[in-house]
Design a protein around this motif. Structure first.
Motif: not given
Length: 387
Positions: A308-311, A352-354, A341-342, A347-349
């Protein structure tokens, strides 16, 4: 250009002090260049600040030919600032001198269940004791306040975990005792100030601090300043609907009513761990200790929370475009077990712009909010004695 009227002596003096703090030391010529004003204008104001004891001015050694530069530095003995952070059952207080060096701190238990008056008395008492220990003139106080706040009027609007905590004129009440200006801010936002002035984001102009306690919010620094928004709701991401990661099935899903706070807070982690363990008690310390012992269930829960935090980080970085993101709160005690893990989920989201942003763990620990409150105090304070 600075954008201030130079005749506004207090504001202009405060901006001069801020810039010298930003750069740790500056010559008068460097200061004029940074502020975009004439050296002659700077000279008069700096003379007043030196005469008032706000700066020391020393000749710096150099290997280059010519006259060595004279550098301005904040004078630590000029005074101190106090910062206090609290929630229902704990309070953390710190004092920093005029050169923003920590000089004293306190940690106390609060009796939040006894109501707002009890909490107010306790936090005022700890501030009085801390100020006595510093033996320096007190210049201002910053308060990191839980829940919704009205910073313009110094009012704590609501905090559900303390009975009677509604529309508390906290700045006025503390100011009557401390006899100095008192400034307040939401406690998660003060963590962003702490990172900006003292932590991982020192010197950063664009920064996001994701604060995860029993609530979840973000503090956002834009152009070196805390960004709070039109209704002072900037960074209040706790109510965002978010996808939830099922670590057993290794898949994301959207669930009705799932919000960042319900799915990603420290309390949510403790509750999820208790649920999977079949316990009736959600204990955050027990969850953290289980992760440190590499308990399989605890590691599963941590992965879900970190997802959730990574998202959240990925969404906010695409909107704000910060230099770095700093993670703060009790989960940072887990170090790389939490950070990695965060980073992986963020990185999954990425797009190319960010591309991937630097995500770091706060090193300020449980005093991060108090340190940020002290940063708020020194940032908002104005040298009213300038002529």
């Amino acid at each position: 250009m600075l954008g201030l009227k130079v005749q506004d002596n207090a504001d202009f003096g405060a901006e001069i002090i801020r810039k010298v703090r930003d750069y740790e030391s500056l010559s008068r010529v460097e200061l004029a260049r940074v502020l975009g004003v004439a050296a002659s204008t700077i000279g008069r104001h700096v003379d007043s600040l030196v005469a008032g004891g706000y700066f020391t001015e020393t000749v710096e050694p150099t290997k280059e030919a010519g006259r060595p530069p004279t550098k301005l530095r904040p004078n630590p003995a000029r005074g101190c600032f106090l910062g206090l952070d609290f929630y229902a059952d704990m309070a953390f207080a710190t004092a920093v001198d005029f050169a923003q060096r920590p000089i004293a701190r306190r940690k106390i238990s609060l009796k939040g269940n006894q109501g707002a008056d009890s909490v107010m008395q306790q936090i005022t008492d700890v501030l009085v004791d801390l100020q006595k220990e510093t033996q320096l003139p007190l210049l201002s106080v910053g308060l990191a306040v839980p829940g919704r706040v009205d910073t313009r009027n110094g009012v704590a609007i609501r905090y559900v975990h303390v009975p009677g905590w509604e529309n508390v004129p906290i700045a006025e009440q503390v100011g009557k005792t401390m006899k100095v200006p008192v400034f307040i801010e939401n406690n998660i936002r003060t963590m962003a100030l702490a990172e900006r002035w003292f932590g991982e984001g020192q010197g950063c102009q664009e920064l996001i601090c994701l604060g995860v306690r029993y609530g979840v919010a973000a503090g956002v620094i834009r152009g070196g300043q805390l960004a709070t928004g039109h209704q002072e709701l900037g960074g209040e991401i706790r109510g965002w609907n978010c996808p939830v990661f099922d670590a057993k099935a290794e898949k994301w899903e959207w669930r009705p009513g799932a919000t960042v706070e319900k799915a990603g807070s420290a309390g949510a982690a403790a509750a999820r761990y208790a649920e999977l363990k079949g316990s009736d008690t959600a204990d955050l310390d027990a969850f953290l200790e289980a992760v440190e012992k590499e308990d399989e269930v605890a590691l599963l829960v941590l992965r879900e929370i970190a997802a959730v935090h990574g998202w959240v980080v990925s969404q906010m970085t695409q909107l704000i475009d910060p230099e770095i993101v700093v993670l703060a709160g009790p989960l940072t005690r887990l170090g790389s077990a939490y950070l990695e893990p965060v980073q992986s989920f963020a990185l999954q989201f990425e797009s190319d712009y960010h591309p991937g942003i630097s995500i770091r763990i706060s090193e300020l620990g449980e005093f991060a909010g108090a340190v940020g409150a002290a940063a708020l105090a020194l940032e908002k304070w104005r040298p009213e004695d300038l002529g």
